[in-house]
Motif scaffolding. Sequence first.
Motif, short mmCIF file in Angstrom:
data_model
loop_
_atom_site.label_atom_id
_atom_site.label_comp_id
_atom_site.label_asym_id
_atom_site.label_seq_id
_atom_site.Cartn_x
_atom_site.Cartn_y
_atom_site.Cartn_z
N LEU A 83 47.91 2.87 8.16
CA LEU A 83 48.33 2.70 6.78
C LEU A 83 47.26 1.92 6.03
O LEU A 83 46.78 0.91 6.52
CB LEU A 83 49.67 1.95 6.70
CG LEU A 83 50.90 2.68 7.20
CD1 LEU A 83 52.12 1.77 7.13
CD2 LEU A 83 51.14 3.94 6.41
N GLY A 84 46.91 2.40 4.85
CA GLY A 84 45.94 1.69 4.02
C GLY A 84 46.61 0.52 3.33
O GLY A 84 47.84 0.39 3.33
N SER A 85 45.83 -0.33 2.71
CA SER A 85 46.41 -1.49 2.02
C SER A 85 47.28 -1.00 0.87
O SER A 85 46.91 -0.10 0.13
CB SER A 85 45.31 -2.42 1.51
OG SER A 85 44.55 -1.77 0.53
N GLY A 86 48.47 -1.57 0.79
CA GLY A 86 49.41 -1.18 -0.26
C GLY A 86 50.18 0.10 0.05
O GLY A 86 51.02 0.53 -0.72
N GLN A 87 49.89 0.72 1.17
CA GLN A 87 50.56 1.97 1.55
C GLN A 87 51.78 1.64 2.41
O GLN A 87 51.68 0.89 3.36
CB GLN A 87 49.58 2.82 2.38
CG GLN A 87 49.63 4.28 2.11
CD GLN A 87 48.56 5.03 2.92
OE1 GLN A 87 47.82 4.49 3.73
NE2 GLN A 87 48.49 6.32 2.68
N SER A 88 52.94 2.22 2.06
CA SER A 88 54.15 1.95 2.85
C SER A 88 54.45 3.09 3.81
O SER A 88 55.21 2.92 4.76
CB SER A 88 55.35 1.70 1.94
OG SER A 88 55.63 2.85 1.18
N SER A 89 53.86 4.27 3.56
CA SER A 89 54.07 5.40 4.47
C SER A 89 52.90 6.37 4.41
O SER A 89 52.13 6.37 3.46
CB SER A 89 55.38 6.13 4.13
OG SER A 89 55.32 6.67 2.84
N LYS A 90 52.82 7.17 5.46
CA LYS A 90 51.74 8.15 5.58
C LYS A 90 52.22 9.28 6.47
O LYS A 90 52.94 9.06 7.43
CB LYS A 90 50.52 7.47 6.21
CG LYS A 90 49.32 8.33 6.37
CD LYS A 90 48.20 7.54 7.02
CE LYS A 90 46.88 7.93 6.40
NZ LYS A 90 45.79 7.13 6.91
N VAL A 91 51.82 10.50 6.15
CA VAL A 91 52.17 11.67 6.95
C VAL A 91 50.92 12.14 7.67
O VAL A 91 49.85 12.28 7.06
CB VAL A 91 52.75 12.80 6.07
CG1 VAL A 91 53.00 14.05 6.88
CG2 VAL A 91 54.04 12.33 5.39
N VAL A 92 51.06 12.38 8.97
CA VAL A 92 49.94 12.85 9.79
C VAL A 92 50.32 14.19 10.41
O VAL A 92 51.39 14.33 10.99
CB VAL A 92 49.61 11.83 10.91
CG1 VAL A 92 48.47 12.33 11.78
CG2 VAL A 92 49.29 10.47 10.32
N SER A 93 49.44 15.17 10.27
CA SER A 93 49.64 16.49 10.88
C SER A 93 48.81 16.57 12.14
O SER A 93 47.63 16.20 12.15
CB SER A 93 49.18 17.59 9.92
OG SER A 93 49.85 17.51 8.69
N VAL A 94 49.42 17.07 13.23
CA VAL A 94 48.73 17.23 14.51
C VAL A 94 48.97 18.67 14.97
O VAL A 94 50.10 19.08 15.14
CB VAL A 94 49.26 16.25 15.58
CG1 VAL A 94 48.52 16.45 16.90
CG2 VAL A 94 49.14 14.81 15.11
N CYS A 95 47.89 19.41 15.16
CA CYS A 95 47.99 20.79 15.61
C CYS A 95 47.90 20.88 17.13
O CYS A 95 47.10 20.18 17.75
CB CYS A 95 46.89 21.63 15.00
SG CYS A 95 47.24 22.15 13.33
N ASN A 96 48.72 21.75 17.69
CA ASN A 96 48.66 22.11 19.10
C ASN A 96 48.83 20.92 20.05
O ASN A 96 48.38 20.96 21.18
CB ASN A 96 47.36 22.84 19.40
CG ASN A 96 47.15 23.99 18.46
OD1 ASN A 96 48.00 24.86 18.34
ND2 ASN A 96 46.04 23.99 17.74
#
Length: 185
Positions: A83-96
Amino acid sequence: LRKEADLSALLSQCGGSSSGSSAKKKAAGSASWGLCMLLVSSKGSVPALWKALSVAYKGKVALGFVPADAKGVLAQLGAAGELGSGQSSKVVSVCNGDVRSSEAYTGTVKSEPLQRHINSYAAGKKCAAQVVLDATTDLQALKVGQLKALVAAKGIGCSGCFEKVDYVAALQGWLQQQQQMKHEL
């Protein structure tokens, strides 16, 4: 997903394990598009939007929730999960199921933009093109559609390919050529 084993279990649903090797067969609840999506959040509970998306994409995409304090899981995701500064959430995509293909979603964490992002992976073609091909890649674990997409993405001639074994052989030949080229340099 608080433990590394939880992450490995989720990643096995979309075609592999956290190390990139997919020796195991896909689990019964596998993601047919080869996509795992992780919501990394500083909030303590799974948002209703994430629950709704998991129902809407059941059988196509595996969705998981990672608390921001799950350090072992975040370490496996690397920079994509931070998470970056000031970021409360993040979506990460993972293939395969291969964390080497992890990419952070940069759009808004709202229903329509997330659905557009998820739909860009429809039918598994985007994830098939992101398979990391090296000596550890278990080509037998991939579906024929993924193998076809890999052959096309790498520009490998395969006009006589009809069966899975044909595509696997073509990709193995390509891998051997790549290794020979490296040794010649």
